[in-house]
Design a protein around this motif. Structure first.
Motif, mmCIF file in Angstrom:
data_model
loop_
_atom_site.group_PDB
_atom_site.id
_atom_site.type_symbol
_atom_site.label_atom_id
_atom_site.label_comp_id
_atom_site.label_asym_id
_atom_site.label_seq_id
_atom_site.Cartn_x
_atom_site.Cartn_y
_atom_site.Cartn_z
ATOM 1 N N ALA A 62 -56.322 -33.403 29.349
ATOM 2 C CA ALA A 62 -56.278 -32.465 30.478
ATOM 3 C C ALA A 62 -56.781 -31.098 30.031
ATOM 4 C CB ALA A 62 -54.861 -32.363 31.033
ATOM 5 N N ALA A 63 -56.389 -30.682 28.836
ATOM 6 C CA ALA A 63 -56.869 -29.399 28.309
ATOM 7 C C ALA A 63 -58.379 -29.439 28.132
ATOM 8 C CB ALA A 63 -56.171 -29.072 26.995
ATOM 9 N N ALA A 64 -58.897 -30.544 27.628
ATOM 10 C CA ALA A 64 -60.340 -30.651 27.384
ATOM 11 C C ALA A 64 -61.131 -30.693 28.685
ATOM 12 C CB ALA A 64 -60.651 -31.880 26.535
ATOM 13 N N VAL A 65 -60.616 -31.362 29.693
ATOM 14 C CA VAL A 65 -61.303 -31.405 30.982
ATOM 15 C C VAL A 65 -61.448 -29.988 31.532
ATOM 16 C CG1 VAL A 65 -61.050 -32.136 33.399
ATOM 17 C CG2 VAL A 65 -60.689 -33.784 31.551
ATOM 18 N N GLY A 66 -60.435 -29.170 31.329
ATOM 19 C CA GLY A 66 -60.474 -27.808 31.842
ATOM 20 C C GLY A 66 -61.162 -26.793 30.954
ATOM 21 N N ARG A 67 -61.219 -27.053 29.636
ATOM 22 C CA ARG A 67 -61.675 -26.010 28.719
ATOM 23 C C ARG A 67 -62.882 -26.363 27.865
ATOM 24 N NH1 ARG A 67 -57.820 -23.111 25.084
ATOM 25 N NH2 ARG A 67 -59.507 -21.604 25.292
ATOM 26 N N ALA A 68 -63.267 -27.617 27.781
ATOM 27 C CA ALA A 68 -64.376 -27.992 26.894
ATOM 28 C C ALA A 68 -65.639 -27.234 27.281
ATOM 29 C CB ALA A 68 -64.614 -29.492 26.942
ATOM 30 N N GLN A 69 -66.336 -26.746 26.280
ATOM 31 C CA GLN A 69 -67.579 -26.014 26.492
ATOM 32 C C GLN A 69 -68.762 -26.959 26.599
ATOM 33 O OE1 GLN A 69 -67.241 -22.431 26.772
ATOM 34 N NE2 GLN A 69 -65.170 -23.284 26.893
ATOM 35 N N ASP A 137 -63.728 -26.606 21.480
ATOM 36 C CA ASP A 137 -64.287 -27.945 21.262
ATOM 37 C C ASP A 137 -63.967 -28.463 19.869
ATOM 38 O OD1 ASP A 137 -65.260 -27.519 23.804
ATOM 39 O OD2 ASP A 137 -67.352 -27.909 23.294
ATOM 40 N N THR A 138 -64.148 -27.616 18.865
ATOM 41 C CA THR A 138 -63.861 -28.033 17.486
ATOM 42 C C THR A 138 -62.375 -28.315 17.306
ATOM 43 O OG1 THR A 138 -65.742 -26.780 16.662
ATOM 44 C CG2 THR A 138 -64.034 -27.348 15.063
ATOM 45 N N ALA A 139 -61.527 -27.447 17.871
ATOM 46 C CA ALA A 139 -60.078 -27.643 17.751
ATOM 47 C C ALA A 139 -59.657 -28.947 18.428
ATOM 48 C CB ALA A 139 -59.338 -26.454 18.351
ATOM 49 N N PHE A 140 -60.177 -29.193 19.625
ATOM 50 C CA PHE A 140 -59.835 -30.418 20.343
ATOM 51 C C PHE A 140 -60.305 -31.648 19.579
ATOM 52 C CE2 PHE A 140 -61.127 -33.906 23.104
ATOM 53 C CZ PHE A 140 -59.914 -34.233 23.689
ATOM 54 N N LEU A 141 -61.566 -31.624 19.158
ATOM 55 C CA LEU A 141 -62.109 -32.791 18.468
ATOM 56 C C LEU A 141 -61.328 -33.099 17.198
ATOM 57 C CD1 LEU A 141 -65.903 -32.179 19.051
ATOM 58 C CD2 LEU A 141 -64.585 -34.140 19.880
ATOM 59 N N SER A 142 -60.978 -32.086 16.452
ATOM 60 C CA SER A 142 -60.218 -32.299 15.216
ATOM 61 C C SER A 142 -58.864 -32.934 15.520
ATOM 62 C CB SER A 142 -60.021 -30.975 14.476
ATOM 63 O OG SER A 142 -61.254 -30.459 14.066
ATOM 64 N N LEU A 143 -58.185 -32.421 16.523
ATOM 65 C CA LEU A 143 -56.864 -32.932 16.870
ATOM 66 C C LEU A 143 -56.944 -34.319 17.502
ATOM 67 C CD1 LEU A 143 -53.848 -32.213 16.930
ATOM 68 C CD2 LEU A 143 -54.237 -31.145 19.162
ATOM 69 N N PHE A 144 -57.904 -34.503 18.395
ATOM 70 C CA PHE A 144 -57.982 -35.774 19.112
ATOM 71 C C PHE A 144 -58.522 -36.897 18.234
ATOM 72 C CE2 PHE A 144 -58.949 -38.457 22.902
ATOM 73 C CZ PHE A 144 -57.675 -38.431 23.446
ATOM 74 N N LEU A 145 -59.347 -36.578 17.269
ATOM 75 C CA LEU A 145 -59.779 -37.600 16.304
ATOM 76 C C LEU A 145 -58.570 -38.181 15.581
ATOM 77 C CD1 LEU A 145 -63.005 -36.005 14.801
ATOM 78 C CD2 LEU A 145 -62.828 -38.335 15.683
ATOM 79 N N ALA A 146 -57.708 -37.308 15.103
ATOM 80 C CA ALA A 146 -56.505 -37.770 14.402
ATOM 81 C C ALA A 146 -55.599 -38.555 15.356
ATOM 82 C CB ALA A 146 -55.756 -36.586 13.811
ATOM 83 N N HIS A 147 -55.494 -38.078 16.576
ATOM 84 C CA HIS A 147 -54.651 -38.739 17.577
ATOM 85 C C HIS A 147 -55.157 -40.159 17.860
ATOM 86 C CE1 HIS A 147 -51.899 -38.854 20.999
ATOM 87 N NE2 HIS A 147 -52.884 -39.384 21.696
#
Length: 191
Positions: A62-69, A137-147
């Motif tokens: 949900a955060a990425a849908v709203g904030r991804a660049q 984007d970098t913060a999300f990708l790093s966290l979501f990769l681990a998730h």
């Protein structure tokens, strides 16, 4: 390019696992599809842990849908979110059909003895709402990769110790779809 990005999600494991076509399940809503009654404690634990895991994933996407660049990342997050919403409804329905709670105690070490891994913490998820737009984007990708890697590890629990054919098939689809998502996210990180 977007078609290539979404193809593994749409073809590999998007939405709910395919239910056998029969008069009782054809056209049935996702939450109404029942898993076979032959299950063990590992099947239940996996699904309960996965409910918690999916809820975290839905917060992050949900955060990425709203904030991804990056528009590709936003599209990926939308597709993952739709898939995981369907999966969540399905596995909650299975647990209710077995008379089992859908909530699980999320104490960090509760499931360690059974091979469970700690989930993404609330502070990590919250950080996605405060990180600067340029760094999102970098913060999300790093966290979501681990998730998503954690999702694959959770799926190994049922592969190694489950009994229910539906739960084990779902675990297989989780491993395949999350592997595809991880590959897409690695590609996005290298842009």
């Amino acid at each position: 390019m977007i078609v290539a990005l979404l193809a593994p999600l749409l073809l590999g494991a998007c939405g709910t696992p395919a239910a056998p076509e029969s008069p009782s399940t054809s056209g049935t809503a996702v939450a109404e599809i029942k898993a076979a009654q032959d299950y063990n404690d590992t099947d239940v634990m996996f699904l309960q842990m996965f409910v918690h895991h999916q809820r975290q994933g839905l917060q992050m996407t949900a955060a990425a849908v709203g904030r991804a660049q990056d528009p590709e990342l936003r599209t990926l997050a939308e597709a993952v979110r739709a898939t995981e919403q369907d999966e969540l409804k399905m596995i909650e329905g299975w647990l209710r059909g077995w008379g089992k709670p859908t909530e699980v105690d999320t104490a960090p070490n509760l499931h360690a003895d059974h091979g469970g891994l700690p989930g993404t913490g609330p502070a990590e998820i919250e950080s996605l709402t405060t990180v600067a737009d340029a760094e999102f984007d970098t913060a999300f990708l790093s966290l979501f990769l681990a998730h998503q890697h954690n999702a694959m590890e959770l799926a190994n629990l049922v592969k190694d110790g489950g009994r229910n054919a539906d739960t084990m098939a779902f675990g297989e689809r989780v491993r395949a779809s999350r592997q595809g998502e991880i590959q897409q996210m690695l590609r996005l990180m290298s842009k």
